[in-house]
Design an enzyme around this catalytic site. Structure first.
Site, PDB file in Angstrom:
ATOM      1  N   CYS A   1       0.833  -1.281  -0.090  1.00 15.55           N
ATOM      2  CA  CYS A   1      -0.132   0.143  -0.505  1.00 15.55           C
ATOM      3  C   CYS A   1       1.088   1.228   0.218  1.00 15.55           C
ATOM      4  O   CYS A   1       1.944   1.498   0.764  1.00 15.55           O
ATOM      5  CB  CYS A   1      -0.516  -0.130   1.433  1.00 15.55           C
TER       6      CYS A   1
ATOM      7  N   ARG B   1       5.237  -0.048  -5.850  1.00 12.25           N
ATOM      8  CA  ARG B   1       5.154  -0.952  -4.549  1.00 12.25           C
ATOM      9  C   ARG B   1       3.534  -2.413  -4.770  1.00 12.25           C
ATOM     10  O   ARG B   1       3.808  -3.191  -4.110  1.00 12.25           O
ATOM     11  CB  ARG B   1       4.513  -0.252  -3.593  1.00 12.25           C
TER      12      ARG B   1
ATOM     13  N   TRP C   1      -2.332  -2.863  -1.425  1.00  8.50           N
ATOM     14  CA  TRP C   1      -2.833  -3.857  -1.987  1.00  8.50           C
ATOM     15  C   TRP C   1      -3.851  -4.642  -0.803  1.00  8.50           C
ATOM     16  O   TRP C   1      -3.447  -4.605   0.194  1.00  8.50           O
ATOM     17  CB  TRP C   1      -1.083  -3.998  -1.758  1.00  8.50           C
TER      18      TRP C   1
ATOM     19  N   ASN D   1      -0.979   1.789   5.570  1.00  4.69           N
ATOM     20  CA  ASN D   1      -0.820   1.367   5.391  1.00  4.69           C
ATOM     21  C   ASN D   1      -0.468   0.731   6.708  1.00  4.69           C
ATOM     22  O   ASN D   1       0.035   0.474   7.596  1.00  4.69           O
ATOM     23  CB  ASN D   1       0.841   1.446   4.740  1.00  4.69           C
ATOM     24  N   GLY D   2      -0.209  -1.387   6.463  1.00  3.29           N
ATOM     25  CA  GLY D   2       0.137  -1.939   7.686  1.00  3.29           C
ATOM     26  C   GLY D   2      -1.116  -2.613   7.777  1.00  3.29           C
ATOM     27  O   GLY D   2      -2.161  -3.113   6.749  1.00  3.29           O
TER      28      GLY D   2
ATOM     29  N   GLU E   1      17.463 -17.523  -8.539  1.00  2.00           N
ATOM     30  CA  GLU E   1      17.500 -16.162  -9.055  1.00  2.00           C
ATOM     31  C   GLU E   1      16.420 -16.299 -10.435  1.00  2.00           C
ATOM     32  O   GLU E   1      15.372 -15.255 -10.628  1.00  2.00           O
ATOM     33  CB  GLU E   1      18.649 -15.349  -9.391  1.00  2.00           C
TER      34      GLU E   1
ATOM     35  N   LYS F   1      12.487 -14.551 -11.856  1.00  2.00           N
ATOM     36  CA  LYS F   1      12.546 -13.722 -12.927  1.00  2.00           C
ATOM     37  C   LYS F   1      11.881 -13.681 -13.565  1.00  2.00           C
ATOM     38  O   LYS F   1      10.846 -13.484 -13.157  1.00  2.00           O
ATOM     39  CB  LYS F   1      14.306 -13.113 -12.740  1.00  2.00           C
TER      40      LYS F   1
ATOM     41  N   GLU G   1       7.624 -14.802 -11.747  1.00  3.25           N
ATOM     42  CA  GLU G   1       7.344 -13.628 -10.845  1.00  3.25           C
ATOM     43  C   GLU G   1       6.885 -12.428 -12.326  1.00  3.25           C
ATOM     44  O   GLU G   1       6.066 -11.148 -12.278  1.00  3.25           O
ATOM     45  CB  GLU G   1       8.024 -12.933 -10.620  1.00  3.25           C
TER      46      GLU G   1
ATOM     47  N   HIS H   1      15.781 -36.827  -7.806  1.00  3.11           N
ATOM     48  CA  HIS H   1      14.927 -37.544  -7.163  1.00  3.11           C
ATOM     49  C   HIS H   1      13.757 -36.972  -7.548  1.00  3.11           C
ATOM     50  O   HIS H   1      13.134 -36.704  -6.096  1.00  3.11           O
ATOM     51  CB  HIS H   1      15.859 -36.735  -5.842  1.00  3.11           C
TER      52      HIS H   1
ATOM     53  N   LYS I   1       6.438  -4.436  -4.470  1.00  7.83           N
ATOM     54  CA  LYS I   1       8.044  -4.237  -4.756  1.00  7.83           C
ATOM     55  C   LYS I   1       8.308  -4.399  -3.071  1.00  7.83           C
ATOM     56  O   LYS I   1       9.353  -4.666  -3.026  1.00  7.83           O
ATOM     57  CB  LYS I   1       8.077  -2.706  -4.953  1.00  7.83           C
TER      58      LYS I   1
END
Ligand code: G6P
Length: 608
Positions: free
Chosen positions: A2, A27, A75, A101-102, A481, A485, A488, A504, A603
Site C-alpha cells: 500500500c 509498490r 494492496w 498501510n500495515g 534467482e 525472475k 514473477e 530425486h 515491491k
C-alpha cells in the site's frame, strides 16, 4: 504494498495526490482512492483497479477541488480488492477519514467492541476499525483521539488522517510501516515512500515508531504517543529525480537492468582505496572481525538468493561457516545465536516485515546485526547496529535487478575484507580479485549488448508451460534467482533445481521440448553438470546453457549457449544473471504481461 500520500497547502491537492500515488504504483496495489476537503466537507472517490480509473473518475483531480487531501493505493490483505474495501475510509457521519498501510492485528477484538457500542461496518478491512475508534475517542481534540487509538491498536500502521472539524490540518502516525513528511515550499506533504514526494522536496523527516505529526499548510509539529512535542532534523535525499522516471526506456525493469554497470560501480568504488577494501560503516575492528565464528545471512526473495550465493563466497574466501535463512522462517525458528555470531540482514527496501522481525529477533538474542540495505533511513537501516548501503538508487520495477546486483557486490567486498583480516587468502589473490570486481561493470555492459539475441530466443518460448533452471553450487543460487525472475514477471511456472537433485523428483517433469536452462560457471562442477544435461536431453529437454567463454565443448551437449566473460568463479553470478534477467524481461513483455507491476506482487512487502 500500500501507498500513502497527503498534501496540505496552496495548490489543488487532488492532482498532487494522484501524481504522488502514480510514483508509488510500483509498490503493487489493486485499488486506489483520494479524500479532499472541498471547503465545506470531505469528499472521497475510490475504486478497484489501476490509478487510471481514479484519474478518469476525478477528471485527473479537476472534479475534486480543495487544497487539503490524502490518498492511498491498496494492496489487499483483509478483504478482497473492491471499491468498498479501497481506502480512504470514513466514520459514520463522514467527518473523519483515514488511509492506512500495515495490518491491525487486534482488529477483530476492536471491531466486536465497536459493534457493541453501535458502530456499523461497511468494509471487510482492518482499517475501518481505526476510523470508528477515532470517532469513539474524538471529543474535539484530534491529538488526544489519535494518541488513544495508537495505544489501542496492535500491529503495524502508517495512517493519514483528516478531521472535517480541522480542515486546515492533516495528521499522520506510524508504527512499523514507513512514513515520511516533507515540506514543499507552499505546502506540506506526507508519504509512505520517497518517490511520491521527490518532485516537490528533497528534505524529508522520518516519522519513527509510535510518533505522529500534525501538518498545516505552513507548519509541521511532531509528537510522541504521550502527545508531547518532539523535535526532528530533516534528512536530505540525494536521489536524482530522473532515477525514478523511465528516461526513454519502455519499462523500469529494462532501464534498471541497463543501470547495473553504474550501480555495481557505485557500490564498490567508494570502498576500494589504494588496493584496499575500506568499509568504514562496518564499524568493526580487525579484532572484532577475527572474533566472528559464524555468519547468519537472513533475507527474503531475491535478497535471499544473493545470500545463497555469498554463502559460497564467505565460506570459500574467509573460511567462516555461513547459514542462510529466509527471514519468514528465521523469525519463528528460535535460532541459536551466540555472541560471536554476526547476523547480516539483506534488503533493498529496508522495510520488509519479515526481515525487520528477523533483525529484532537477532538483536534480542544479543547478536551484532549488519544490514545491507538500499533505501537510506529505512527501518532496517535504522535498527541495525551497522549499515552498509548498496548504491543502486531508486528501484521501481517490482522484480529487482540492479539492487540484486549491488547486494552481491556488497557481500563480495565484505567476504574479501574478512578474508584479508583473517589471512585466509594471499595478497596476490586478493589483488586479482579486486581487479576482477573492478572489471564487472564493463563485462555486464558487454552482456547487455547481446539483448537482441536473447529477445529472439525468448520469443520462441512465449508459450512455454514450465521452465527448469539447473545448476550446482553458486550456479544453483543463480538458477534460483533466474527462475524467480521468470515466474514473477511472465507467470510461467518455473523451478530451480540443484542439478544433483534432478533424479530425486524433478526429472519426472521433463517432456519432449521442455525448456531447461543450465548454468555452468564453476569449472570444477562442469563435468557433473554435463552429465545432468545429458540426462534431461535424453528425455527430450531443449537445453539453453549459460557458461564461461571458452567452454566451447558444451556446444556438443546443448541446444543454445550464452557465454559470459571470464571472471573469478566466486563472482560469476554478477555476469550469468544478466542474460537470464533479459530472458525473463523479454518473455514477460512478449506475453503481454505488466512487467513492472506483476499481478499480486508488491515491491516492498511491509506486512507479514
Ligand atoms: C519483494 C520484491 C523482491 C524482493 C523481496 C525482498 O518480493 O518483489 O524483488 O527481493 O521483496 O525485498 P527487500 O526489499 O527486503 O529486498
Amino acid at each position: 504494498m500500500c501507498g500513502i500520500v497527503g498534501y496540505i497547502g496552496k495548490e489543488q491537492a487532488a492532482p498532487i495526490l494522484l501524481d504522488g500515488l502514480s510514483k508509488l504504483e510500483y509498490r503493487g496495489y489493486d485499488s486506489a482512492g483520494i479524500a479532499v476537503y472541498d471547503g465545506s466537507e470531505i469528499k472521497v472517490v475510490k475504486s478497484k483497479g489501476r490509478l487510471k480509473v481514479l484519474n478518469e473518475l476525478t477528471h485527473d483531480g479537476a472534479s475534486m477541488p480543495g487544497t487539503v487531501g490524502i490518498g492511498h493505493t491498496r494492496w489487499a490483505t483483509h478483504g478482497a480488492p473492491s471499491d468498498t474495501n479501497a481506502h480512504p475510509h470514513f466514520n459514520k457521519d463522514e467527518s473523519i477519514v483515514v488511509v492506512h498501510n500495515g495490518i491491525i492485528e487486534n482488529y477483530l477484538k476492536l471491531k466486536k467492541k465497536l459493534i457493541e457500542r453501535g458502530y456499523e461496518f461497511c468494509s471487510d478491512t482492518d482499517t475501518e476499525v481505526v476510523v470508528h475508534l477515532l470517532d469513539y475517542y474524538y471529543h474535539g481534540n484530534p491529538l488526544e483521539a489519535i494518541a488513544k487509538v495508537m495505544h489501542r491498536v496492535e500491529g503495524s500502521y502508517a495512517f493519514g488522517i483528516m478531521f472535517a472539524d480541522f480542515p486546515g490540518e492533516i495528521y499522520a502516525a506510524r508504527k512499523d510501516s514507513p512514513l515520511i513528511v516533507g515540506s514543499a515550499g507552499d505546502g506540506n506533504l506526507i508519504a509512505s515512500d520517497v518517490p511520491a514526494i521527490l518532485r516537490y522536496t528533497r528534505s524529508v523527516y522520518y516519522i519513527q515508531n509510535q510518533e505522529f505529526v500534525k501538518l498545516t499548510a505552513d507548519s509541521m509539529t511532531f509528537y510522541n504517543m504521550d502527545e508531547e512535542e518532539i523535535t526532528k532534523t530533516p534528512t536530505k535525499i540525494e536521489w536524482d529525480i530522473n532515477a525514478a522516471e523511465k528516461g526513454g526506456y519502455e519499462h523500469f525493469m529494462l532501464k534498471e537492468i541497463y543501470e547495473q554497470p553504474g550501480a555495481v560501480r557505485d557500490t564498490f568504488s567508494p570502498r576500494l582505496k589504494d588496493g584496499k577494501i575500506v568499509i568504514e560503516e562496518l564499524g568493526m575492528t580487525d579484532e572484532e572481525i577475527l572474533s566472528v565464528k559464524k555468519i547468519h545471512i537472513v533475507a527474503c526473495g531475491s535478497a535471499y538468493h544473493t545470500g545463497m550465493t555469498c554463502k559460497y563466497v564467505f565460506e570459500g574466501l574467509a573460511r567462516i561457516p555461513v547459514e542462510v535463512d529466509l527471514a519468514s522462517e528465521f523469525r519463528y525458528r528460535d535460532p541459536i545465536l551466540e555472541k560471536d555470531t554476526l547476523v547480516v540482514i539483506i534488503s533493498q527496501s529496508g522495510e520488509t516485515a519479515d526481515s525487520l522481525a528477523a533483525l529484532r529477533e537477532a538483536k534480542s538474542k544479543g547478536s551484532r546485526v549488519l544490514a545491507i540495505v538500499n533505501v537510506i533511513g529505512s527501518s532496517i537501516a535504522r535498527e541495525a547496529d551497522n549499515v552498509m548501503y548498496t548504491w543502486a538508487g531508486p528501484e521501481i520495477a517490482v522484480a529487482t535487478t540492479k539492487a540484486y546486483s549491488t547486494q552481491l557486490i556488497a557481500q563480495y567486498l565484505l567476504a574479501l575484507k574478512f578474508a584479508q583480516v583473517r589471512e585466509t587468502i594471499g595478497e596476490k589473490e586478493f589483488g586479482e580479485m579486486l581487479t576482477d570486481i573492478e572489471r564487472l561493470p564493463e563485462q555486464i555492459e558487454m552482456l547487455l549488448g547481446n539483448k537482441e539475441k536473447i529477445q529472439k530466443f525468448a520469443n520462441r518460448y512465449l508459450g512455454a508451460r514450465d521452465v527448469f533452471f539447473i545448476g550446482r553450487g553458486i550456479d544453483y543460487a543463480i538458477s534460483m534467482e533466474a527462475s524467480l525472475k521468470l515466474k514473477e514477471t511472465s507467470y510461467i511456472h518455473s523451478e530451480a533445481c540443484a542439478a544433483g537433485e534432478l533424479k530425486h523428483g524433478t526429472i519426472s517433469l521433463i517432456e519432449e521440448g521442455t525448456l531447461v536452462s543450465a548454468v555452468l560457471t564453476q569449472d570444477h562442477l562442469f563435468p557433473k553438470m554435463i552429465s545432468n544435461i545429458v540426462e534431461v536431453r535424453t528425455r527430450g529437454a531443449f537445453v539453453m546453457a549459460v557458461t564461461n567463454v571458452g567452454n566451447v565443448e558444451i556446444e556438443k551437449n546443448v541446444d543454445y549457449v550464452i557465454y559470459i566473460p571470464k571472471t573469478n568463479p566466486y563472482f560469476t553470478n554478477s555476469l550469468a544473471i544478466i542474460p537470464l534477467q533479459l530472458f525473463a524481461y523479454y518473455i514477460s513483455i512478449g506475453r503481454g504481461c505488466d512487467v513492472d507491476k506483476p499481478r499480486n506482487l508488491a515491491k516492498s512487502v511491509t506486512v507479514e
